[in-house]
Design an enzyme around this catalytic site. Structure first.
Site, PDB file in Angstrom:
ATOM      1  N   HIS A   1       0.822  -1.210   0.000  1.00 45.43           N
ATOM      2  CA  HIS A   1       0.000   0.000   0.000  1.00 45.43           C
ATOM      3  C   HIS A   1       0.856   1.261   0.000  1.00 45.43           C
ATOM      4  CE1 HIS A   1      -3.805   2.098   0.586  1.00 45.43           C
ATOM      5  NE2 HIS A   1      -3.232   2.833   1.521  1.00 45.43           N
TER       6      HIS A   1
ATOM      7  N   HIS B   1     -10.540   2.803  -0.750  1.00 46.96           N
ATOM      8  CA  HIS B   1     -10.763   2.483   0.658  1.00 46.96           C
ATOM      9  C   HIS B   1     -11.617   1.223   0.708  1.00 46.96           C
ATOM     10  CE1 HIS B   1     -10.266   4.774   4.670  1.00 46.96           C
ATOM     11  NE2 HIS B   1      -9.101   4.645   4.077  1.00 46.96           N
TER      12      HIS B   1
END
Length: 757
Positions: free
Chosen positions: A47, A93
């Protein structure tokens, strides 16, 4: 500092491999402290570190330049005119929204907005791309309802309009929804704030909300596959406060005006760790901070928790020495924390103290540039060749085309998203020109400029599943086409690349091929990828999601008043179809039935490959549409996508309730061999126009000059939708029938008494 040898389970639970742990020990020349290990774990996650995606992302020219230069900033910036720029970015998200949909979606909006005003830009718009499993499942309805609620609650409260988006439904997203949020802002070109820490002795200032224990290891959580322990992951989900963020926006922009802010970064993924190591790594400097000075909202927080917390509404500023109080006063005026927690130092090290004791001392380059890069194996998926095979003879021609069109209009993926966008405040700020559902893209005026902008977000994941390279190309082409359909010149891209586990060769193949398609198309259209996000590990017990490389695109409107909607405006206008002058040599023999929503809804099949896109013809089409809008020769423009010609025509008629009668000639249908291919085939580079009769000759002539075909196919008027093809009447429906199917589809899923849950 306390260092010791740990059991392998410790670093493995943080997402680090044994080899990566040994690399850390080698870089440091010792065992890391607990705080250092946590910092490495989040910064070396996919990430934050892009350790699996970086080799493929080099296909993007702007990304290559950033690797060779100073590195990506918080968002991309594109000049609007000689004074103003547009900052924009999209991020995912997904995992937080699967675990806690309201807060997951809300904090996704909050995080992407901070990426915008961290650049010194005032946020002016939000877009979103959402994917869920079928609404027949109670869990999917729950996720859908509360994700939309979370986006609405945050965006509406913060005063930034949600102006556009897309929503798809498919079983592959049942265990792992996708929630991608895009934000856009306006910044003076001479006022862009960089995420750097160039000046030794400048103050490291923490501003915004207090730090809590929410979101710890959120970056690591986003770099693993969702499993049965989703409920246990709730502490990884941040909690947002939109009212606090509104204060933070105003305070930050006011602080920038003092001239004392030298650099700034949002405390998003990896929190304080990221905001200390990334700016210093870019600048070749270091920082020394004391975590005991950080405002906290929970008692006895450890330095480990403080460095890794991803609590929302927080920023780290690098402030000119001697002007700390000047900046702090601004934030205190808005009721926000503003605390100097350390200084920039010449020594390239991130030194973290807690009540004076050193708990971490690590080179910022070790956390960033030393993150390992893996070139993974890419194997063509076993399903692909067989799934791409489709013969028209295998697909029966339906007897009732009216029923097929109504079924498509009622398919949640195609149906009106009014139930969604009516929950969003899209008018706040008073710059929105086209309301949601009125055009192929959002259009906005920009205060202080004679120009406006258009915005869209788009991706057909089925195309990418059945042909990853073409799917990537088409995602770019359709986004650009959407912008051109409102009269805007496509300018630049931000992308959110949603895929499964990249360590599986078939997933890495999908990723590599889709990115290659995006890169080739963006280079051809001269719409560079200037920012973006990679989201891997989108899998669940149901398997991986379809490859979903979402494309957010910005276009420029020379005159905002020239923006064109998609709906027929009045009776008596001429309807035209623009398409390539000839089909590509590699066009599929199934005439767009393959990979189509029609094939899926009507026949329950996901087979065939999407038709290829002729990039030269597509670019010519963009040029034509922009010219027609500027010359005010058209009343409406709408591209053909899911559902093909018949669905696009119905959408044009339903916007303002103006009926239409068309006759598809053999030429206009590009020689389609059968009626369902003519009506519902999804071929690229095709747009429906409407215009006053006096402008038709000029439109046809200009299209032909650009090497495109342009056919007069009908006329607007009445209250029915009728389509004839090859002399036969195929579609004859009242607009009311179409509207009932199209507008009522999604609301019915929340009112039906026969549904479980």
């Amino acid at each position: 500092m306390t260092t010791y040898r740990r059991a392998p389970e410790v670093w493995r639970e943080m997402g680090l491999t044994d080899a990566e742990y040994e690399r850390i020990v080698s870089l440091m020349g010792r065992e890391p402290t607990d705080v250092e290990l946590g910092m490495f774990a989040v910064m070396w996650s996919e990430h934050c570190g892009y350790k699996y995606s970086r080799p493929v992302l080099r296909l993007f020219r702007k990304y290559r330049e950033s690797l060779e230069g100073a590195g990506f900033e918080n968002a991309g910036v594109v000049p609007l005119d000689d004074r103003l720029g547009i900052a924009f970015k999209v991020e995912s998200h997904n995992h937080p929204s699967a675990v806690e949909p309201h807060q997951g979606a809300a904090t996704g909006v909050g995080g992407i907005i901070r990426d915008i005003f961290t650049m010194g830009a005032r946020p002016i718009a939000i877009l979103n791309s959402l994917r869920f499993g079928p609404l027949s499942e109670p869990r999917n309805r729950y996720l859908f309802e509360h994700v939309v609620e979370g986006i609405a609650s945050y965006g509406n409260c913060i005063g930034v309009p949600t102006v556009a988006g897309e929503v798809y439904f498919h079983p592959c997203y049942s265990g792992n929804p996708l929630v991608n949020a895009m934000a856009v802002g306006v910044v003076p070109l001479d006022g862009i704030v960089s995420a750097r820490a160039d000046v030794p002795n400048s103050a490291v200032m923490y501003v915004g909300a207090s730090t809590g224990r929410d979101g710890i290891h959120g970056a690591t959580f986003a770099s693993e596959t969702l499993g049965d322990d989703q409920e246990e992951k709730r502490p990884n989900v941040q909690i947002g406060d939109p009212f606090m963020e509104k204060l933070l926006i105003e305070a930050t922009l006011e602080a920038i005006e003092t001239g004392a802010v030298l650099g700034m970064q949002d405390m998003g993924a990896a929190g304080l760790t990221c905001t200390t190591c990334e700016p210093t790594s870019k600048s070749g400097t270091g920082v020394e901070i004391d975590t005991s000075l950080v405002p906290t909202r929970e008692a006895n927080m450890t330095p480990y928790e403080i460095m890794l917390s991803e609590s929302q509404e927080r920023m780290l500023l690098y402030v000119q020495a001697g002007r700390e109080e000047e900046v702090a006063r601004v934030f205190r005026k808005w009721g926000l924390n503003a605390v100097v927690i350390g200084r920039v130092i010449e020594e390239p090290v991130v030194r973290v103290r807690h009540r004076g004791e050193v708990v971490a001392e690590v080179s910022p380059d070790h956390l960033t540039k030393a993150c390992p890069t893996y070139t993974l194996q890419a194997d063509e998926p076993a399903y692909l060749r067989e799934a791409q095979r489709l013969e028209l003879a295998e697909v029966p021609v339906p007897d009732d085309m009216n029923a097929v069109l109504l079924a498509l209009l009622e398919s949640p993926t195609i149906a009106s998203k009014r139930w969604v966008y009516e929950q969003y405040d899209w008018l706040v700020g008073t710059q929105t020109i086209l309301p949601p559902g009125a055009g192929d893209a959002a259009a906005l005026r920009i205060r202080g400029s004679e120009r406006g902008i258009a915005l869209t977000i788009d991706c057909n994941a089925r195309y990418c599943y059945l042909h990853p390279y073409r799917g990537g190309q088409i995602a770019v082409a359709e986004a650009a086409r959407n912008l051109a359909c409102v009269g805007a010149q496509p300018r630049a891209i931000t992308d959110c690349l949603n895929f499964g586990n990249p360590q599986r060769p078939e997933i890495y193949y999908q990723f590599e091929q889709a990115v290659r398609g995006i890169a080739d198309a963006s280079e051809f259209f001269e719409t560079p990828v200037v920012s973006g996000n990679v989201s891997f590990y989108n899998e669940s017990e149901f398997g991986a999601v379809y490859p979903t490389p979402t494309i957010g695109m910005l276009g420029i409107l020379e005159r905002p008043e020239d923006a064109v909607g998609m709906g027929f405006r009045a009776a008596g206008d001429v309807v035209l179809l623009v398409c390539p002058a000839s089909r590509p040599a590699d066009a599929e023999p199934h005439f767009g039935i393959g990979a189509s929503e029609y094939l899926y809804v009507q026949h329950g099949l996901e087979r065939g490959a999407p038709d290829p896109v002729d990039l030269a013809a597509e670019r010519a089409l963009h040029r034509l549409l922009v010219e027609l809008a500027r010359r005010r020769l058209v009343r409406s423009m709408h591209d053909l996508s899911e559902g093909g010609f018949a669905v696009a025509l119905a959408e044009c008629a339903l916007v303002h309730g103006v009926g239409v009668q068309v006759n598809l000639t053999d030429a206009a249908s590009e020689g389609a061999p059968r009626p369902d291919a003519a009506l519902f085939g999804e071929r690229q580079t095709r747009v429906i126009l409407s215009a006053s009769p006096q402008h038709v000759n000029a439109i046809v002539a200009r299209a032909q000059q650009l090497g495109l075909a342009c056919y007069v196919i009908g006329e607007t008027g009445g209250d029915r939708l009728t389509i004839r093809w090859d002399g036969a009447s195929l579609i004859d429906l009242s607009l009311e029938e179409c509207r009932e199917a199209y507008e009522g589809a999604i609301p019915r899923w929340f009112t039906r008494a026969d549904l479980p849950g």
